[in-house]
Scaffold this motif. Structure first.
Motif, short mmCIF file in Angstrom:
data_model
loop_
_atom_site.label_atom_id
_atom_site.label_comp_id
_atom_site.label_asym_id
_atom_site.label_seq_id
_atom_site.Cartn_x
_atom_site.Cartn_y
_atom_site.Cartn_z
N LEU A 115 5.37 6.89 -7.14
CA LEU A 115 4.77 7.99 -6.39
C LEU A 115 5.67 8.42 -5.23
O LEU A 115 5.81 9.61 -4.95
N SER A 116 6.28 7.46 -4.60
CA SER A 116 7.18 7.80 -3.49
C SER A 116 8.40 8.55 -4.01
O SER A 116 8.84 9.54 -3.42
N GLU A 117 8.90 8.11 -5.15
CA GLU A 117 10.07 8.77 -5.71
C GLU A 117 9.77 10.17 -6.19
O GLU A 117 10.57 11.08 -5.99
N THR A 118 8.63 10.35 -6.84
CA THR A 118 8.36 11.67 -7.39
C THR A 118 7.94 12.67 -6.32
O THR A 118 8.27 13.84 -6.41
N THR A 119 7.23 12.22 -5.30
CA THR A 119 6.82 13.17 -4.27
C THR A 119 7.88 13.32 -3.18
O THR A 119 7.96 14.34 -2.53
N GLY A 120 8.68 12.29 -2.99
CA GLY A 120 9.65 12.30 -1.91
C GLY A 120 9.02 11.99 -0.57
O GLY A 120 9.64 12.14 0.48
N PHE A 121 7.78 11.53 -0.59
CA PHE A 121 7.09 11.20 0.66
C PHE A 121 6.79 9.71 0.74
O PHE A 121 7.24 8.95 -0.11
N VAL A 122 6.06 9.33 1.75
CA VAL A 122 5.61 7.95 1.85
C VAL A 122 4.46 7.75 0.87
O VAL A 122 3.56 8.59 0.80
N SER A 123 4.51 6.69 0.11
CA SER A 123 3.39 6.43 -0.79
C SER A 123 2.75 5.12 -0.38
O SER A 123 3.36 4.30 0.32
N LEU A 124 1.53 4.94 -0.79
CA LEU A 124 0.85 3.70 -0.43
C LEU A 124 -0.22 3.37 -1.46
O LEU A 124 -0.73 4.25 -2.14
N ALA A 125 -0.52 2.11 -1.55
CA ALA A 125 -1.62 1.70 -2.41
C ALA A 125 -2.33 0.53 -1.76
O ALA A 125 -1.72 -0.26 -1.04
N MET A 126 -3.61 0.47 -1.97
CA MET A 126 -4.37 -0.67 -1.52
C MET A 126 -4.55 -1.60 -2.71
O MET A 126 -4.68 -1.13 -3.85
N LEU A 230 -7.78 -7.58 1.61
CA LEU A 230 -7.06 -6.42 1.11
C LEU A 230 -5.60 -6.43 1.53
O LEU A 230 -5.27 -6.79 2.65
N ASN A 231 -4.75 -6.04 0.62
CA ASN A 231 -3.35 -5.83 0.96
C ASN A 231 -3.04 -4.35 0.85
O ASN A 231 -3.70 -3.62 0.13
N ILE A 232 -2.01 -3.94 1.57
CA ILE A 232 -1.57 -2.57 1.41
C ILE A 232 -0.09 -2.57 1.06
O ILE A 232 0.66 -3.43 1.54
N TYR A 233 0.30 -1.69 0.19
CA TYR A 233 1.71 -1.55 -0.14
C TYR A 233 2.15 -0.17 0.32
O TYR A 233 1.61 0.84 -0.11
N GLY A 257 6.58 4.39 13.71
CA GLY A 257 5.96 3.33 14.50
C GLY A 257 4.56 3.03 14.00
O GLY A 257 4.20 1.88 13.76
N THR A 258 3.80 4.06 13.81
CA THR A 258 2.42 3.86 13.32
C THR A 258 2.43 3.26 11.92
O THR A 258 1.69 2.33 11.63
N LEU A 259 3.29 3.80 11.06
CA LEU A 259 3.31 3.30 9.68
C LEU A 259 3.76 1.85 9.60
O LEU A 259 3.47 1.16 8.63
N SER A 260 4.49 1.41 10.62
CA SER A 260 4.97 0.02 10.56
C SER A 260 3.82 -0.96 10.75
O SER A 260 3.93 -2.13 10.42
N ASP A 261 2.73 -0.49 11.29
CA ASP A 261 1.56 -1.36 11.44
C ASP A 261 0.69 -1.19 10.19
O ASP A 261 -0.27 -0.44 10.17
N SER A 262 1.07 -1.92 9.14
CA SER A 262 0.43 -1.66 7.86
C SER A 262 -1.06 -2.02 7.89
O SER A 262 -1.85 -1.41 7.19
N GLY A 263 -1.40 -2.98 8.74
CA GLY A 263 -2.81 -3.33 8.85
C GLY A 263 -3.64 -2.15 9.33
O GLY A 263 -4.73 -1.89 8.84
N MET A 264 -3.08 -1.43 10.26
CA MET A 264 -3.78 -0.28 10.82
C MET A 264 -3.95 0.81 9.77
O MET A 264 -5.02 1.41 9.64
N VAL A 265 -2.91 1.04 9.02
CA VAL A 265 -2.98 2.05 7.96
C VAL A 265 -4.02 1.62 6.93
O VAL A 265 -4.85 2.43 6.49
N ALA A 266 -4.00 0.35 6.58
CA ALA A 266 -4.97 -0.17 5.61
C ALA A 266 -6.39 0.08 6.11
O ALA A 266 -7.26 0.53 5.37
N GLY A 267 -6.61 -0.20 7.39
CA GLY A 267 -7.93 0.01 7.96
C GLY A 267 -8.34 1.46 7.85
O GLY A 267 -9.49 1.77 7.52
N ILE A 318 -4.75 4.77 -4.11
CA ILE A 318 -3.32 5.04 -4.17
C ILE A 318 -3.09 6.46 -3.71
O ILE A 318 -3.93 7.33 -3.97
N GLY A 319 -2.04 6.69 -2.99
CA GLY A 319 -1.83 8.05 -2.48
C GLY A 319 -0.54 8.20 -1.71
O GLY A 319 0.35 7.35 -1.78
N VAL A 320 -0.44 9.30 -0.98
CA VAL A 320 0.77 9.56 -0.21
C VAL A 320 0.44 10.05 1.20
O VAL A 320 -0.64 10.55 1.46
#
Lengths: 350, 350
Positions: A115-126, A230-233, A257-267, A318-320
């Motif tokens: 997803l990150s490769e095809t969109t060119g953005f940040v991707s994430l999955a829980m 829960l984990n986040i990727y 900076g915000t994205l580096s706190d993956s726990g926060m993003v997961a929340g 899963i998303g971006v």
DNA sequence: ATTAGCACTCTATCCTCCCGAGTGCCAACA
DNA sequence: TGTTGGCACTCGGGAGGATAGAGTGCTAAT
């Protein structure tokens, strides 16, 4: 939102143009690029109206207009049409996801990467929400005196384990007994119905002395609880630096900076998920635009997620995260397709 | 390098000043900040000499000097003195690392996190190189028809497992037999001495039919091989964006782009480790400065790693990537101290 | 409701100028 | 021979100012 047809078209055109050029769009260039059968003056009137409604805004007095968060929202909700991916694009995604893996986790990571490769953005999955999955097996293996491994097989085809500390003088046989007792009475129970009391009750049937028993039971309980954490990727954070939207170092820093706190993003993803459930939303995707996102530094971003299903009752997201100036129709269909493929692949694991 | 004392002091002073101010340093400001008992003209002569030797350079004709890679190298090799951390700093680090964890992996992640926070740079750690550790236990657990979990306990106190596919009609008993046979004959063997042939020989003693047996043995072998694959933990990439050294978006992008390929970084750390071993280096840390680093986009960085030991024969690396304009003496002692604490904590796991 | 026309606004860009920190070199000196 | 004061020169960076150009809002006419 009450908009006559032409105003809708104007807003649509402004979003399209701004997304593709990254320049505020003026009435004149609008005429040039689109076939409105009216003059630029007329569009100026429409644009003034759209601005009044808060759908577009001016960076400064003598500049063109850019969509506001509300404008993007209107665009996403009522104006855009989602187009299917071309067969070629589909193939590309399928190829990347189909690499054979032995575990669901790997599959999810694959999908995130794709997803990150095809969109060119940040991707994430829980990781899958396993609360509703149930225990199929639980084994405690002695590793060495004082240390054991709790291995759990869950209904969703997921295997979890955890190293735990146990009393030193417990022997293999005692551990086996405890392990057997727990497994016997908890098999088939959803994880979220297993409490410390349940586990302790399960252990009572053994003849292992109280204090020793109690510690093992507690550790087993802790292992079970950890299994549904829960984990986040997150992937592709660096891609944001290539976007003109984050060419200001300050913005880029805040964002990463915000994205580096993956726990926060997961929340936050959890929050989105819960909010969507409460609303009983039946959309296949969730979307947050700009200021709608309550995370610091994501004012210029949009956050789009879809829900994948490992089983009927076990799902994840899963998303971006991309710039809000993005090709929504494209990105949404990319996410949707990845999700679809992910669901298909997941069937093989359950 | 033949340098008279004053020239050494000048180089030392230039590095110090440049590190702390991020401005090219001129002869005059050198006089102001340090107590050289000579005039600025004299220093100018010395600086011309140092430049001739390639130790310092000018960004442009009428600017002060900045250290070259070679200058930093000289500084690091012969000029700086490493100072101990203050008790307060030590305490801070100890506190962060000492959070009790059940697995070595968690401990390493903790240490990496600590290192990034205390240095303010990117930190990284390699998982332990387990080639030299030996198998203490190996169990194959049936998960469901066609699927099993290989669990391995290694001498270094590390537990690894892998889900593998097995033939559908193998039953519990057969798996147990195979598992027992492998364990019996491979226990005590270093991982890097286990080959497919070793595993196949081990399996021969069972009465499980050939083709079924062979697949399980192969999967077990694959699981063992996967157990000593290296992982890398990278953290704090976003911190680089706060450094003036990477205030140009282009540099920042290149840097983070490279760091996002963790496999590549892992490969490079391995190279460094091997090179150091070949040289029989007895330093407690390895350091690469600027262009010495063969990774793209790290021209303005320095790469410092130390080696931690899980057991006598099992070790890994931990370190940081920071701007080459860094306080080397401080950072090195921080890494060194983290490594020391990490070693101490690791003793508890073996 | 739409349009042409016009005066106005604001940014981005380019030029020019100039300050100041720093250099190299020379001649004088210990 | 190493050190020093003096001096002319260099260059980047910031300040100021002029200009172009894209865009706007408003008005009056259709």
């Amino acid at each position: 939102m009450q908009l006559d047809n032409r105003k809708k078209e104007v807003l649509h055109a402004i979003v399209d143009d701004y997304v593709s050029t990254n320049e505020p769009v003026g009435s004149k260039s609008l005429i040039e690029r689109h076939s409105f059968n009216v003059s630029s003056a007329t569009l100026r009137n429409d644009m003034a109206e759209l601005e009044h409604l808060g759908l577009i805004e001016k960076p400064h007095t003598s500049a063109g207009r850019i969509p506001s968060d509300k404008g993007y929202r209107e665009y996403v909700n009522s104006l855009m049409t989602i187009e299917e991916l071309t067969p070629k694009e589909q193939l590309e995604i399928e190829k990347r996801i189909n690499t054979s893996v032995d575990e669901v986790t790997e599959l999810i990571k694959n999908a995130t990467h794709t997803l990150s490769e095809t969109t060119g953005f940040v991707s994430l999955a829980m990781s899958p929400r396993l609360k509703k999955s149930f225990l199929k097996q639980l084994k405690i293996l002695m590793i060495e005196p004082g240390k054991a491994l709790v291995v759990m097989v869950l209904s969703a085809g997921v295997v979890k384990d955890k190293v735990v500390r146990i009393p030193n003088f417990l022997n293999d046989e005692q551990i086996m007994k405890i392990s057997g007792a727990i497994e016997k009475s908890l098999t088939g129970k959803p994880l979220d119905e297993i409490t410390l009391v349940t586990v302790e009750t399960a252990g009572k049937s053994t003849d292992v002395p109280e204090p020793l028993l109690k510690q093992v039971l507690y550790e087993a309980y802790a292992a079970i609880k950890q299994a549904d954490e829960l984990n986040i990727y997150l992937e592709g954070e660096h891609r944001m630096l290539s976007l003109p939207d984050f060419s200001s170092l300050g913005r880029a820093r805040d964002l990463l900076g915000t994205l580096s706190d993956s726990g926060m993003v997961a929340g936050y993803v959890n929050e989105m998920e819960n909010a969507a459930r409460e609303l009983g939303s039946d959309d296949s995707y969730m979307i947050r635009i700009g200021q709608e996102i309550t995370l610091d530094g994501l004012d210029d971003c949009s956050f789009i997620t879809a829900t994948y299903n490992l089983t009927d009752s076990v799902s994840g997201n899963i998303g971006v995260i991309g710039p809000k100036r993005m090709l929504y129709s494209k990105v949404i269909s990319q996410i949707d397709f990845v999700k679809k493929k992910l669901n298909e692949e997941m069937k093989k694991f359950t």
